[in-house]
Design an enzyme around this catalytic site. Sequence first.
Site, PDB file in Angstrom:
ATOM      1  CG  ASP A  67      -6.740   4.154   4.315  1.00 27.60           C
ATOM      2  OD1 ASP A  67      -5.579   4.123   3.855  1.00 27.60           O
ATOM      3  OD2 ASP A  67      -7.750   4.271   3.606  1.00 27.60           O
ATOM      4  N   GLY A  94      -1.307   4.366   0.861  1.00 30.03           N
ATOM      5  CA  GLY A  94      -0.950   5.720   1.282  1.00 30.03           C
ATOM      6  C   GLY A  94      -0.720   5.662   2.768  1.00 30.03           C
ATOM      7  CG  HIS A  95       1.474   3.105   4.381  1.00 35.17           C
ATOM      8  ND1 HIS A  95       2.280   2.010   4.320  1.00 35.17           N
ATOM      9  CD2 HIS A  95       0.239   2.665   4.023  1.00 35.17           C
ATOM     10  CE1 HIS A  95       1.563   0.962   3.942  1.00 35.17           C
ATOM     11  NE2 HIS A  95       0.327   1.347   3.752  1.00 35.17           N
TER      12      HIS A  95
END
Length: 475
Positions: A67, A94-95
Site C-alpha cells: 500500500d 488493491g492498487h
Amino acid sequence: MALFWRAPRLLTPFARCLVDPSPHAPYLSLKDVPWGTPRVFFVLAGGFGVFGPKCQCIVVVGAQWGDEGKGKIVDVLAERAALVVRYQGGANAGHTVVKDGEEFVLHQIPSGILNTQTRCAIGNGVVLDPQTLLAEIDELERRGVRVAGRLSISDRAHLVMPYHKALDAATERVQRIGTTQRGIGPTYEDKIGRRGIRVGDLIFGKGLSTRLNDRIQSANYDLERLGADERVSLQAHEEYLEKMAPRLSSMVVDTGLLTAAALRAGELVLLEGAQGALLDVDHGTYPYVTSSTTTAGGAAVGAGIGPTAIDGVLGVVKAYTTRVGNGPLPTEADEKSAQELRKLGGEFGATTGRPRRCGWFDTVVAKYASRINGLTGLAVTKLDVLDTLPTISVCTGYTLDGQEVNEMPAVPDVLGRVEPVYQNFEGWLKPTSGIRRYSDLPSQARVYLEWIEDQLEVPIFCVSVGTDRDQIIQR
Ligand code: GDP
Ligand code: IMO
Ligand code: MG
C-alpha cells in the site's frame, strides 16, 4: 562517504526515460558527470548510459508492507510504457489510481490500464481469480475504460478456485496471519506442490475433471481437519469454470513471449509488483507475509523474462509506514498518533477496507528493502499527509536488550521486541499538494526527503503529494 553514492544519483535519468519523450535523452555520457566526481564510481554504479543505451525495463516494487502507492506510480510511469506486466500476487492487492478525480481500485489488472495506449499483461507469477478479474474488467468498461484487446493473461498463471478461498478462511482461523482471504496462500501451496490448475489447463487442456475431483476431495478433507463447516462440490466448480472459460480464452497467451517481443521491439516495459518487501515470502516478516516473491528478484520469474532484461528497480516508499494484518511493526505509533496518520492518509485497506496500522518511517526496514531489491531509484509517496504535523519522527535503528540492532532480524518475535530509536524532524506546516517542482517544496520537507535519500543511498526519482495523477514531483 556521501560523495561516493552521489555518483549513482546521476543515473536517475535512466528512470526518466519513461517520462522523457526523446528516445535517447536519458542516456548519460561521461561528459554529464561533473568534474570532481570520481568517474570510476560512475561507471561501477551501473553504467547503463556508459556501455549502451539500455533503459527499457523497470520494475516497480513496494519497499515497505504494501500500500505504498505503487498503483499511482505505475499509472504515472505507464504514460510512456508500451506494456505493464503484473508479476505476482493476485486479488489480495488493491492498487488505487486516481484520474481526473475519479478513483479506480485495481486488484489484478495492471495499473497501466488507464493509459489507453498501454497494453497490460497478467504474468505467470500471478495467481488468477477469474471471477474477480471479470468483475474488474466489467467495472472498468462500465466506467469507460476499454480493456478488450489490451489485456493479456498468462497461460501459465495458476487459478484461484473457490476451494482455495474456503481453505484460506479456514486456515486463517487457526494461523491468524490476517490474510485478505482471497485464496492466495492455498493457491501458491498447490502451485509449489505441483498440483495446481493453470489458466492454460482450463483453456487448452484435457481431463481437467479428474484433477479437479482430486482437488475437491482433498480440499474437503482439509476443511474438515481445520474444523470448518463449509464443503465444496465438483459440480459447482465445473459449472463455475465452464462459465469463466469462454470470456478468459481470448486473452490467454504466453505473456513471457509477449514481453520478450515488446523488449525486442525496443518498447518500454514496466513490471508491476504487488504487496511489499516486508511481505515477501522469503525476506518478509515470516510467517506474517504473503505467499509470493514480492521483491524485484521475482519480477523476471513472474513475468517470464530473463533477469538480464531488467534495467532498474524503482522502490515505492510512503513518507511514513503502514501495515495491514498481523505481525511485528516496530515503529507502530501510539493509538492517538496512529489514528491521526490514518485519518490524514485515508489509511484503510483498498481490498478489505480494514484500518491500516500506522507508524513512522523506518530506516532499518527501508534500507533492508533497498538491499534485497537492489533499488536503483525511489518514489516517495504521501508526503502531503505529513503537512500538518509539527514534528515528524523517523526510526534510525533499533535496540534489543541494550544492544544496537541495525539489520532486519529474521525472527518475528525478535523484531517484535526491538525498541526503535527515533530522530525528530521539524515539520513544514505548509500544504505541499499543489507543488510540482522539487525546489518549491518547503526546506524542511527537502531536508526530510534528502535525509531518507542519504540513509538509503538511493536517489529519489519522484515525490508524490496527492492521490491524483498530476500530483507528482519529478526530481
Ligand atoms: P498500492 O497498493 O501500493 O498501490 O497502494 P494503495 O492504493 O493500496 O494505497 C495507497 C493510497 O494512497 C491510495 O488511496 C492512493 O490513492 C493514495 N495515495 C497515493 N499517493 C498518494 C499521495 O502522494 N498522497 C496522498 N494523500 N495519497 C496518496
Ligand atoms: P498491495 O499490492 C497490504 C497482507 C495481508 C496479510 C498478509 C497475507 O495493495 O500493496 P494474503 O491474503 O496475501 O495471504 O495476506 O499480507 N497483504 C497486503 N497488505 N497491501 C497488499 O497489497 C497486501 N496483500 C496482502 O493483510 O497481512
Ligand atoms: Mg494496496
